[in-house]
Design a protein around this motif. Structure first.
Motif, PDB file in Angstrom:
ATOM      1  N   GLN A 292     -57.684  85.714  75.814  1.00  0.00           N
ATOM      2  CA  GLN A 292     -57.053  84.307  75.198  1.00  0.00           C
ATOM      3  C   GLN A 292     -57.753  83.413  75.915  1.00  0.00           C
ATOM      4  O   GLN A 292     -58.107  82.230  75.385  1.00  0.00           O
ATOM      5  CB  GLN A 292     -55.655  84.524  75.371  1.00  0.00           C
ATOM      6  CG  GLN A 292     -54.996  85.478  74.355  1.00  0.00           C
ATOM      7  CD  GLN A 292     -53.548  85.202  74.569  1.00  0.00           C
ATOM      8  OE1 GLN A 292     -52.730  84.255  75.025  1.00  0.00           O
ATOM      9  NE2 GLN A 292     -52.684  86.301  74.074  1.00  0.00           N
ATOM     10  N   ALA A 293     -57.799  83.418  77.327  1.00  0.00           N
ATOM     11  CA  ALA A 293     -58.455  82.141  78.259  1.00  0.00           C
ATOM     12  C   ALA A 293     -59.997  81.885  77.740  1.00  0.00           C
ATOM     13  O   ALA A 293     -60.280  80.807  77.915  1.00  0.00           O
ATOM     14  CB  ALA A 293     -58.085  82.613  79.715  1.00  0.00           C
ATOM     15  N   PHE A 294     -60.671  83.186  77.770  1.00  0.00           N
ATOM     16  CA  PHE A 294     -62.239  82.794  77.829  1.00  0.00           C
ATOM     17  C   PHE A 294     -62.794  83.316  76.389  1.00  0.00           C
ATOM     18  O   PHE A 294     -64.192  83.405  76.601  1.00  0.00           O
ATOM     19  CB  PHE A 294     -62.707  83.695  79.048  1.00  0.00           C
ATOM     20  CG  PHE A 294     -62.075  83.064  80.183  1.00  0.00           C
ATOM     21  CD1 PHE A 294     -62.618  81.824  80.562  1.00  0.00           C
ATOM     22  CD2 PHE A 294     -61.375  83.658  81.298  1.00  0.00           C
ATOM     23  CE1 PHE A 294     -61.911  81.202  82.008  1.00  0.00           C
ATOM     24  CE2 PHE A 294     -60.937  83.268  82.333  1.00  0.00           C
ATOM     25  CZ  PHE A 294     -60.982  81.964  82.724  1.00  0.00           C
ATOM     26  N   ASP A 295     -62.073  83.865  75.543  1.00  0.00           N
ATOM     27  CA  ASP A 295     -62.706  84.310  74.266  1.00  0.00           C
ATOM     28  C   ASP A 295     -63.532  85.531  74.545  1.00  0.00           C
ATOM     29  O   ASP A 295     -64.552  85.737  73.754  1.00  0.00           O
ATOM     30  CB  ASP A 295     -63.277  83.351  73.572  1.00  0.00           C
ATOM     31  CG  ASP A 295     -63.204  83.584  71.935  1.00  0.00           C
ATOM     32  OD1 ASP A 295     -62.448  84.609  71.727  1.00  0.00           O
ATOM     33  OD2 ASP A 295     -64.212  83.310  71.318  1.00  0.00           O
ATOM     34  N   TRP A 296     -63.297  86.154  75.636  1.00  0.00           N
ATOM     35  CA  TRP A 296     -64.181  87.619  75.926  1.00  0.00           C
ATOM     36  C   TRP A 296     -63.813  88.580  74.854  1.00  0.00           C
ATOM     37  O   TRP A 296     -62.823  88.823  74.347  1.00  0.00           O
ATOM     38  CB  TRP A 296     -63.707  88.054  77.223  1.00  0.00           C
ATOM     39  CG  TRP A 296     -64.442  87.204  78.522  1.00  0.00           C
ATOM     40  CD1 TRP A 296     -65.198  86.368  78.278  1.00  0.00           C
ATOM     41  CD2 TRP A 296     -63.974  87.459  79.784  1.00  0.00           C
ATOM     42  NE1 TRP A 296     -65.754  85.756  79.730  1.00  0.00           N
ATOM     43  CE2 TRP A 296     -64.608  86.538  80.402  1.00  0.00           C
ATOM     44  CE3 TRP A 296     -63.169  88.595  80.523  1.00  0.00           C
ATOM     45  CZ2 TRP A 296     -64.828  86.544  82.116  1.00  0.00           C
ATOM     46  CZ3 TRP A 296     -62.956  88.311  81.952  1.00  0.00           C
ATOM     47  CH2 TRP A 296     -64.017  87.457  82.615  1.00  0.00           C
ATOM     48  N   ASP A 297     -64.987  89.107  74.120  1.00  0.00           N
ATOM     49  CA  ASP A 297     -64.803  90.175  73.287  1.00  0.00           C
ATOM     50  C   ASP A 297     -64.927  91.488  74.020  1.00  0.00           C
ATOM     51  O   ASP A 297     -65.057  91.721  75.114  1.00  0.00           O
ATOM     52  CB  ASP A 297     -66.119  90.072  72.331  1.00  0.00           C
ATOM     53  CG  ASP A 297     -67.190  90.078  72.897  1.00  0.00           C
ATOM     54  OD1 ASP A 297     -67.423  90.474  74.045  1.00  0.00           O
ATOM     55  OD2 ASP A 297     -68.272  89.713  72.125  1.00  0.00           O
ATOM     56  N   GLU A 298     -64.873  92.533  73.220  1.00  0.00           N
ATOM     57  CA  GLU A 298     -64.804  93.751  73.713  1.00  0.00           C
ATOM     58  C   GLU A 298     -66.205  94.109  74.612  1.00  0.00           C
ATOM     59  O   GLU A 298     -66.092  95.068  75.580  1.00  0.00           O
ATOM     60  CB  GLU A 298     -64.722  95.177  72.684  1.00  0.00           C
ATOM     61  CG  GLU A 298     -63.260  94.853  72.271  1.00  0.00           C
ATOM     62  CD  GLU A 298     -63.236  95.896  71.011  1.00  0.00           C
ATOM     63  OE1 GLU A 298     -63.937  97.202  70.978  1.00  0.00           O
ATOM     64  OE2 GLU A 298     -62.516  95.659  70.003  1.00  0.00           O
ATOM     65  N   GLY A 299     -67.483  93.740  74.203  1.00  0.00           N
ATOM     66  CA  GLY A 299     -68.607  93.783  74.613  1.00  0.00           C
ATOM     67  C   GLY A 299     -68.497  93.446  76.519  1.00  0.00           C
ATOM     68  O   GLY A 299     -69.036  93.841  77.279  1.00  0.00           O
ATOM     69  N   VAL A 300     -67.751  92.302  76.628  1.00  0.00           N
ATOM     70  CA  VAL A 300     -67.568  91.722  77.679  1.00  0.00           C
ATOM     71  C   VAL A 300     -66.739  92.690  78.715  1.00  0.00           C
ATOM     72  O   VAL A 300     -67.173  93.053  79.871  1.00  0.00           O
ATOM     73  CB  VAL A 300     -67.048  90.209  77.952  1.00  0.00           C
ATOM     74  CG1 VAL A 300     -66.660  89.984  79.371  1.00  0.00           C
ATOM     75  CG2 VAL A 300     -68.015  89.315  77.252  1.00  0.00           C
ATOM     76  N   PHE A 301     -65.818  93.064  78.050  1.00  0.00           N
ATOM     77  CA  PHE A 301     -64.801  93.939  78.944  1.00  0.00           C
ATOM     78  C   PHE A 301     -65.411  95.269  79.064  1.00  0.00           C
ATOM     79  O   PHE A 301     -65.142  95.851  80.180  1.00  0.00           O
ATOM     80  CB  PHE A 301     -63.377  94.069  78.410  1.00  0.00           C
ATOM     81  CG  PHE A 301     -62.614  92.960  78.175  1.00  0.00           C
ATOM     82  CD1 PHE A 301     -61.986  92.465  79.334  1.00  0.00           C
ATOM     83  CD2 PHE A 301     -62.397  92.180  76.855  1.00  0.00           C
ATOM     84  CE1 PHE A 301     -61.278  91.241  79.261  1.00  0.00           C
ATOM     85  CE2 PHE A 301     -61.611  91.189  76.902  1.00  0.00           C
ATOM     86  CZ  PHE A 301     -60.786  90.536  78.336  1.00  0.00           C
ATOM     87  N   ALA A 302     -66.361  95.755  78.296  1.00  0.00           N
ATOM     88  CA  ALA A 302     -66.911  97.016  78.474  1.00  0.00           C
ATOM     89  C   ALA A 302     -68.013  96.812  79.644  1.00  0.00           C
ATOM     90  O   ALA A 302     -68.161  97.850  80.413  1.00  0.00           O
ATOM     91  CB  ALA A 302     -67.775  97.406  77.192  1.00  0.00           C
ATOM     92  N   LYS A 303     -68.515  95.672  79.804  1.00  0.00           N
ATOM     93  CA  LYS A 303     -69.500  95.448  80.890  1.00  0.00           C
ATOM     94  C   LYS A 303     -68.795  95.403  82.258  1.00  0.00           C
ATOM     95  O   LYS A 303     -69.368  95.789  83.251  1.00  0.00           O
ATOM     96  CB  LYS A 303     -70.089  94.147  80.359  1.00  0.00           C
ATOM     97  CG  LYS A 303     -71.500  93.975  81.630  1.00  0.00           C
ATOM     98  CD  LYS A 303     -71.901  92.559  81.189  1.00  0.00           C
ATOM     99  CE  LYS A 303     -72.988  92.178  82.436  1.00  0.00           C
ATOM    100  NZ  LYS A 303     -73.409  90.682  82.101  1.00  0.00           N
ATOM    101  N   ILE A 304     -67.757  94.799  82.128  1.00  0.00           N
ATOM    102  CA  ILE A 304     -66.885  94.498  83.435  1.00  0.00           C
ATOM    103  C   ILE A 304     -66.393  96.210  83.924  1.00  0.00           C
ATOM    104  O   ILE A 304     -66.244  96.307  85.008  1.00  0.00           O
ATOM    105  CB  ILE A 304     -65.739  93.617  83.301  1.00  0.00           C
ATOM    106  CG1 ILE A 304     -66.303  92.206  83.035  1.00  0.00           C
ATOM    107  CG2 ILE A 304     -64.731  93.598  84.434  1.00  0.00           C
ATOM    108  CD1 ILE A 304     -65.355  91.172  82.855  1.00  0.00           C
ATOM    109  N   ALA A 305     -65.883  96.894  82.880  1.00  0.00           N
ATOM    110  CA  ALA A 305     -65.485  98.216  83.331  1.00  0.00           C
ATOM    111  C   ALA A 305     -66.713  99.020  83.719  1.00  0.00           C
ATOM    112  O   ALA A 305     -66.355  99.699  84.845  1.00  0.00           O
ATOM    113  CB  ALA A 305     -65.009  98.817  82.007  1.00  0.00           C
ATOM    114  N   ARG A 306     -68.024  98.743  83.232  1.00  0.00           N
ATOM    115  CA  ARG A 306     -69.018  99.351  83.905  1.00  0.00           C
ATOM    116  C   ARG A 306     -69.463  99.223  85.277  1.00  0.00           C
ATOM    117  O   ARG A 306     -69.691  99.799  86.147  1.00  0.00           O
ATOM    118  CB  ARG A 306     -70.177  99.442  82.874  1.00  0.00           C
ATOM    119  CG  ARG A 306     -71.483 100.214  83.301  1.00  0.00           C
ATOM    120  CD  ARG A 306     -71.430 101.614  83.590  1.00  0.00           C
ATOM    121  NE  ARG A 306     -72.533 102.110  84.147  1.00  0.00           N
ATOM    122  CZ  ARG A 306     -73.639 102.457  83.434  1.00  0.00           C
ATOM    123  NH1 ARG A 306     -73.645 102.596  82.381  1.00  0.00           N
ATOM    124  NH2 ARG A 306     -74.409 102.957  84.388  1.00  0.00           N
TER     125      ARG A 306
END
Length: 331
Positions: A292-306
């Motif tokens: 909600q805050a940064f409009d991050w999508d699943e691709g960003v979250f996948a990168k952060i998890a990696r």
């Protein structure tokens, strides 16, 4: 985004006792006739006014955890909550101060119970746990040496890291360098809480005085752009806990939290809950609020998890197994 809750997540910054659901602690207190009613709000949540009050409430809650069996139950309860948010790998801070008072024999018994619970949680909920031993900063450097000995004696497949938590305004990080040297010599990887309540210089101290390859919180680095650049260049990983920082008033909202700018500037950021029930958060909520805050999508979250998995303190075989889980989900 409906899929955020299901996305497999990697958490590197979670205090085991701080993950205790309030109802769990209240139940233990009732079983043992311990009166800690004052640490709860009427709705059953933990009650504290600020960070230093939080530390007192945290330590009061820990008085119910009087033996290995309680830590077995605690570990299962915490991991069940984490797994419900999609966490597939977690590292948790453990302190021999709370597990046997620094006595090595007692610490081994507590650790055995925690490892047994972790194995059961892995079988039941599909979540893998590793431990990072942490002295409590405001207990002082001498007690930290005792904790470091406990860590060094039990370093191995489960205990893989060494850090420090507690009141950041107590003492200087360099006063703890003996303990960190001992842990490092035992093969433990190094992290340290810094730059939450003190400024950028504290983050520098964690990196330069203790040799931290990861920094817990580290958000105040944003006040010194040269430091942010250095952290990005050196690949220092920040264990960021946005919900915790907002709950404690360091930042007024997720939108105001520096995780967005740090990510944009190439810092290796990770997402964590710190002490989730205290701060009314979960990993799923962190993802949702950051979306909600940064409009991050699943691709960003996948990168952060990696990024988090790459920075994890576990062995190569465990990383390979968890990576398969991430890749199956993210493609």
């Amino acid at each position: 985004m409906n899929n955020l809750n299901q996305m497999p997540k990697v958490e590197l910054h979670l205090h085991l006792e701080g993950g205790a659901p309030p109802a769990f602690i209240k139940g233990l207190a009732r079983e043992k006739s311990i009166d800690i009613a004052g640490i709860f709000n009427e709705d059953g949540s933990y009650r504290f006014a600020d960070f230093w009050d939080f530390l007192k409430v945290y330590e009061a809650a820990c008085t119910t955890l009087t033996g290995p069996q309680e830590f077995y139950r605690l570990t299962l309860a915490v991991l069940e909550e984490s797994a419900a948010s999609g966490v597939v790998y977690s590292e948790t801070f453990l302190s021999p101060d709370f597990c046997g008072g620094g006595d090595l024999g007692a610490w081994r018994e507590y650790l055995h119970a925690i490892e047994e619970a972790a194995a059961k949680a892995e079988a039941d909920f599909g979540i893998t746990l590793r431990g990072i031993v942490t002295p409590i900063r405001h207990f002082g450097p001498e007690k930290a040496r005792v904790v470091a000995r406990c860590a060094a004696e039990t370093a191995g497949r489960f205990i893989t890291g060494f850090g420090i938590g507690g009141d950041e305004k107590s003492g200087a990080l360099k006063d703890f360098s003996w303990s960190f040297d001992m842990a490092r010599e035992a093969g433990l990887r190094i992290t340290a809480h810094a730059g939450e309540w003190k400024g950028p210089d504290e983050v520098r101290a964690a990196i330069n005085d203790l040799g931290a390859e990861r920094v817990g919180h580290g958000v105040r680095a944003i006040e010194d752009m040269a430091l942010v650049e250095e952290i990005a260049e050196r690949g220092i990983v920040l264990e960021l806990c946005p919900g915790s920082n907002v709950a404690l008033g360091i930042y007024p909202s997720f939108r105001a939290h520096p995780i967005g700018e740090m990510y944009d500037r190439g810092v290796k950021v990770t997402i964590n809950t710190d002490d989730p029930p205290f701060f009314h958060t979960t990993m799923a909520r962190e993802y949702e609020m950051l979306h909600q805050a940064f409009d991050w999508d699943e691709g960003v979250f996948a990168k952060i998890a990696r990024t988090a998995l790459d920075a994890a303190f576990c062995d190569a075989d465990t990383k390979t197994r968890i990576l398969k889980t991430l890749e199956q989900a993210h493609g």
